[in-house]
Design a protein around this motif. Structure first.
Motif, mmCIF file in Angstrom:
data_model
loop_
_atom_site.group_PDB
_atom_site.id
_atom_site.type_symbol
_atom_site.label_atom_id
_atom_site.label_comp_id
_atom_site.label_asym_id
_atom_site.label_seq_id
_atom_site.Cartn_x
_atom_site.Cartn_y
_atom_site.Cartn_z
ATOM 1 N N TRP A 134 0.852 -1.194 0.000
ATOM 2 C CA TRP A 134 0.000 0.000 0.000
ATOM 3 C C TRP A 134 0.888 1.245 0.000
ATOM 4 O O TRP A 134 1.885 1.298 0.719
ATOM 5 C CB TRP A 134 -0.897 0.031 1.251
ATOM 6 C CG TRP A 134 -1.922 1.145 1.235
ATOM 7 C CD1 TRP A 134 -3.167 1.096 0.663
ATOM 8 C CD2 TRP A 134 -1.816 2.452 1.820
ATOM 9 N NE1 TRP A 134 -3.827 2.284 0.844
ATOM 10 C CE2 TRP A 134 -3.034 3.147 1.546
ATOM 11 C CE3 TRP A 134 -0.817 3.112 2.537
ATOM 12 C CZ2 TRP A 134 -3.273 4.447 1.974
ATOM 13 C CZ3 TRP A 134 -1.058 4.422 2.961
ATOM 14 C CH2 TRP A 134 -2.279 5.079 2.688
ATOM 15 N N PRO A 177 -1.211 8.487 -0.744
ATOM 16 C CA PRO A 177 -1.570 9.224 -1.965
ATOM 17 C C PRO A 177 -0.377 9.949 -2.595
ATOM 18 O O PRO A 177 -0.338 10.126 -3.812
ATOM 19 C CB PRO A 177 -2.619 10.220 -1.479
ATOM 20 C CG PRO A 177 -3.218 9.586 -0.265
ATOM 21 C CD PRO A 177 -2.124 8.794 0.372
ATOM 22 N N GLY A 224 4.157 5.727 12.548
ATOM 23 C CA GLY A 224 4.267 5.907 11.103
ATOM 24 C C GLY A 224 4.692 4.642 10.386
ATOM 25 O O GLY A 224 4.965 4.655 9.194
ATOM 26 N N LYS A 257 0.896 0.643 10.930
ATOM 27 C CA LYS A 257 0.010 -0.230 11.713
ATOM 28 C C LYS A 257 -1.466 0.103 11.483
ATOM 29 O O LYS A 257 -2.281 -0.785 11.231
ATOM 30 C CB LYS A 257 0.351 -0.117 13.208
ATOM 31 C CG LYS A 257 1.802 -0.476 13.526
ATOM 32 C CD LYS A 257 2.110 -0.375 15.009
ATOM 33 C CE LYS A 257 1.965 1.016 15.592
ATOM 34 N NZ LYS A 257 2.873 2.029 14.992
ATOM 35 N N THR A 258 -1.790 1.414 11.584
ATOM 36 C CA THR A 258 -3.178 1.824 11.371
ATOM 37 C C THR A 258 -3.611 1.514 9.941
ATOM 38 O O THR A 258 -4.726 1.029 9.707
ATOM 39 C CB THR A 258 -3.335 3.330 11.678
ATOM 40 O OG1 THR A 258 -3.100 3.519 13.077
ATOM 41 C CG2 THR A 258 -4.727 3.842 11.326
ATOM 42 N N THR A 259 -2.706 1.747 9.010
ATOM 43 C CA THR A 259 -3.015 1.456 7.610
ATOM 44 C C THR A 259 -3.352 -0.021 7.443
ATOM 45 O O THR A 259 -4.317 -0.380 6.767
ATOM 46 C CB THR A 259 -1.805 1.827 6.727
ATOM 47 O OG1 THR A 259 -1.491 3.199 6.955
ATOM 48 C CG2 THR A 259 -2.100 1.602 5.272
ATOM 49 N N GLN A 263 -8.317 4.079 15.959
ATOM 50 C CA GLN A 263 -7.366 4.781 16.819
ATOM 51 C C GLN A 263 -7.936 6.151 17.167
ATOM 52 O O GLN A 263 -7.896 6.584 18.311
ATOM 53 C CB GLN A 263 -6.018 4.943 16.092
ATOM 54 C CG GLN A 263 -4.982 5.637 16.956
ATOM 55 C CD GLN A 263 -3.604 5.688 16.287
ATOM 56 O OE1 GLN A 263 -3.424 5.289 15.147
ATOM 57 N NE2 GLN A 263 -2.628 6.175 17.020
HETATM 58 N N1 LIG Z 1 -4.340 8.905 3.749
HETATM 59 C C1 LIG Z 1 -3.021 9.142 3.883
HETATM 60 N N2 LIG Z 1 -2.439 10.156 3.224
HETATM 61 C C2 LIG Z 1 -1.119 10.388 3.340
HETATM 62 N N3 LIG Z 1 -0.303 9.657 4.102
HETATM 63 C C3 LIG Z 1 -0.832 8.657 4.802
HETATM 64 C C4 LIG Z 1 -2.214 8.346 4.740
HETATM 65 N N4 LIG Z 1 -2.445 7.302 5.542
HETATM 66 C C5 LIG Z 1 -1.250 6.973 6.075
HETATM 67 N N5 LIG Z 1 -0.288 7.783 5.641
HETATM 68 C C6 LIG Z 1 1.138 7.705 5.980
HETATM 69 O O1 LIG Z 1 1.467 6.364 6.112
HETATM 70 C C7 LIG Z 1 2.373 6.178 7.178
HETATM 71 C C8 LIG Z 1 1.832 5.134 8.120
HETATM 72 O O2 LIG Z 1 0.764 5.658 8.840
HETATM 73 P P1 LIG Z 1 -0.024 4.831 9.913
HETATM 74 O O3 LIG Z 1 -0.532 3.588 9.285
HETATM 75 O O4 LIG Z 1 -1.029 5.725 10.526
HETATM 76 O O5 LIG Z 1 1.143 4.470 10.941
HETATM 77 P P2 LIG Z 1 1.060 3.979 12.452
HETATM 78 O O6 LIG Z 1 -0.339 3.638 12.772
HETATM 79 O O7 LIG Z 1 1.986 2.792 12.472
HETATM 80 O O8 LIG Z 1 1.605 5.076 13.294
HETATM 81 C C9 LIG Z 1 2.602 7.519 7.802
HETATM 82 O O9 LIG Z 1 3.792 8.057 7.316
HETATM 83 C C10 LIG Z 1 1.424 8.322 7.329
HETATM 84 O O10 LIG Z 1 1.751 9.675 7.238
#
Ligand SMILES: Nc1ncnc2c1ncn2[C@@H]1O[C@H](COP(=O)(O)OP(=O)(O)O)[C@@H](O)[C@H]1O
Ligand SMILES: [Mg+2]
Lengths: 242, 304
Positions: free
Chosen positions: A9, A12, A38, A41-43, A84
């Motif tokens: 993944w 954008p 970053g 994990k959330t992704t 989250q």
């Molecule tokens: N919709 C989005 N647009 C731009 N960047 C994103 C988006 N979603 C996630 N990111 C980027 O993807 C990376 C992983 O984010 P995230 O999954 O929230 O990490 P975590 O939950 O591990 O802290 C980060 O650098 C974040 O800025």
């Protein structure tokens, strides 16, 4: 129960966030995903819930390929996801949100029991609106309660510890433990919290867009803690990731 | 009264074959039924269509119902109702209006309601508006004038939740010292419907307070226009909030205005107009609702 195969993944802006993630979560266990901020994990959780779609790779639930299913369809197949960052609604009371989550109307006793698990007094909160009048910690607990109310099989909680005080936290840990004891369910927590890492059956470290480490908690935990040493301010042990 | 009026009374005024307190039912421009009680005197105005309602000091929470119904097309009804609420009296007033058409002709009701609250009086005013029937245009144009004496309180709960093609809603209030006015408006427009809502609140006495919250949903090709003007002429507090969900080709405009003519007048306005937040829909879908179910749930809650 859940299987991810070579999930990729990109954000954008083109930045590759997940770069070929493979993992398996078995039912009847508690898996904790941890790793640096970053790290994606959330992704990953959003991809499992269907909120985001992978660029490539497959997601399987109980052997069925659910990669093409939308959020609603996955929810109905038993995927439950606590955000989250919880969402606020003007005009929806806590009780109503729990009933929507449960898919049926709930008695006051049932509502109180759910809210008790997250350290909230049912009588005090069931009529409150899920809006800006709730504090960050309160809305976070309501969010967790909506997922505990669900009749699902895969339970995803994204950093459930954020904003939860120490007293309620113990209650939360027991709620997770009793979910884990259900053989037909799987529990996947995203967390940095030592007490949550300690009750894990398996720990997965997500870093640099890949699974950097995985294994039983007794094996992984000392490595994480060993790296972190102690916090200069509070003296607590801290995990630090590569 | 006819069966359409009966149906309207159930939805608008909590009627279950009877009213508990004083009441007057207006049907197609004339009085269908009326009753006064020891604390609430209702008398028809002379030379003008409408009522004088006197709520006497000592009244403790009586529910006074004065609904108006238009049950056929071709009627343009206009009523003037004046409420005189004595010092310290407490009452709930249910007005509300239903307009039904079925012969292809337009119908309209205009209700001009004036409230004069003596010091310490406390009123809850509930007003629902509803249109039913065929496709011919239905209009409801309510005008509300409120005068609050020292320490008087009025809570106005006003809703237009469907079937009204044109609405011109005007509310004007003047508050004395320590008076409190709470207004909750809920508005739904669909199709080609148009609604205008206009609030003018003037706080003249020290310690006066107004809290005005308008929530609306505009769908289809409907139009809504919200205007509020709050003036503080004394140390007082004013808060207004206009929140609109817009869907389809609907259009909403909001023009809030605040005027502080005293350094201790604290006035705030908040406005938010836009589509339903995508993350709200996603959250409800993760609970198993479809996109449509999620949207309906959000709208329903928002207008409740
Ligand atoms: N919709 C989005 N647009 C731009 N960047 C994103 C988006 N979603 C996630 N990111 C980027 O993807 C990376 C992983 O984010 P995230 O999954 O929230 O990490 P975590 O939950 O591990 O802290 C980060 O650098 C974040 O800025
Ligand atoms: Mg995260």
């Amino acid at each position: 129960m859940l299987e991810l195969r070579d999930i990729k993944w990109s954000a954008p802006d083109g930045t590759r966030v997940l770069d070929g993630v493979d993992l398996t979560v078995k039912s009847g266990g508690l898996t904790v995903i941890t790793g640096p901020n970053g790290g994606g994990k959330t992704t990953l959780a959003k991809l499992v819930a269907g909120v985001e779609a992978p660029e490539s790779g497959r997601i399987l639930l109980d052997g069925d390929d659910i990669t093409g299913l939308d959020v609603t369809q996955r929810a109905r197949k038993g995927v439950c996801f606590a955000f989250q960052q919880p969402v606020r609604f003007k005009g929806i009371p806590v009780r109503r949100l729990l009933e929507l989550a449960a898919g049926e109307s709930l008695t006051e006793v049932q509502v109180c029991a759910l809210l008790n698990q997250v350290g909230l007094c049912g009588q005090e909160y069931m009529g409150r609106q899920v809006d800006a009048s709730l504090s960050g910690g309160e809305i976070k607990r309501v969010e967790i309660a909506t997922v505990l109310a669900r009749p699902g099989k895969l339970f995803l909680f994204d950093e459930p510890e954020a904003g939860i005080d120490l007293w309620s936290f113990s209650g939360l840990i027991s709620a997770f433990q009793s979910l884990r004891d259900r053989r037909d369910k799987a529990l996947l927590l995203i967390s940095h919290q030592e007490r949550i890492l300690e009750i894990a059956d398996e720990i997965i470290v997500l870093s640099g867009g890949k699974v950097a480490q995985r294994g039983p908690a007794p094996e992984i935990l000392p490595q994480l803690m060993g790296k972190g040493g102690h916090c200069a301010d509070c003296g607590k042990r801290k995990a630090v990731f590569a | 009264m006819n069966s359409i009026t009966g149906k309207f009374l159930e939805t608008l005024a909590g009627w279950k074959g009877t009213f508990s307190g004083a009441y007057s039912v207006r049907e197609n421009g004339s009085c269908a039924e009326m009753r006064s009680t020891p604390f609430v005197e209702i008398t028809p105005k002379s030379g003008l269509s409408g009522l004088d309602i006197r709520i006497l000091p000592g009244c403790r929470g009586e529910v006074v119902a004065v609904p108006a119904c238009v049950t056929q097309g071709g009627i343009d009804d206009l009523a003037y109702n004046d409420f005189y609420v004595g010092a310290g009296a407490e009452a709930t007033i249910i007005a509300g209006c239903g307009v039904h058409t079925e012969n292809g002709e337009p119908a309209r009701h205009s209700g001009i309601h004036r409230f004069f609250l003596e010091p310490g009086a406390k009123v809850k005013y509930i007003e629902k508006h509803l249109g039913t029937g065929d496709a011919s245009p239905r209009a409801i144009d309510p005008e509300t004038v409120i005068q609050l004496g020292e320490g008087a309180q009025l809570e106005m709960d006003t809703a237009q939740l469907g079937g009204v093609d044109r609405a011109d809603r005007r509310t004007k209030a003047v508050l004395g010292a320590g008076a409190r006015l709470v207004i909750r408006e809920r508005l739904l427009t669909e199709g080609q419907q148009q609604a205008k809502s206009d609030f003018v609140v003037q706080m003249d006495g020290e310690g006066a307070a107004v809290d005005l919250v308008s929530r609306s949903v505009a769908r289809g090709d409907s139009r809504q226009s919200f205007r509020s003007q709050i003036t503080g002429n004394a140390p007082c507090t004013g808060h207004s909030e206009c929140d609109a969900l817009v869907d389809g080709n609907a259009k909403v405009d909001a023009t809030p205005m605040l005027s502080a003519n005293h350094p201790d007048a604290a006035l705030i306005h908040e406005a938010a107009i836009g589509k339903i937040a995508g993350e709200q829909i996603v959250k409800l879908r993760t609970l198993g609702l479809t996109q449509e179910e999620a949207e309906a749930e959000i709208v329903r809650g928002f207008l409740e």
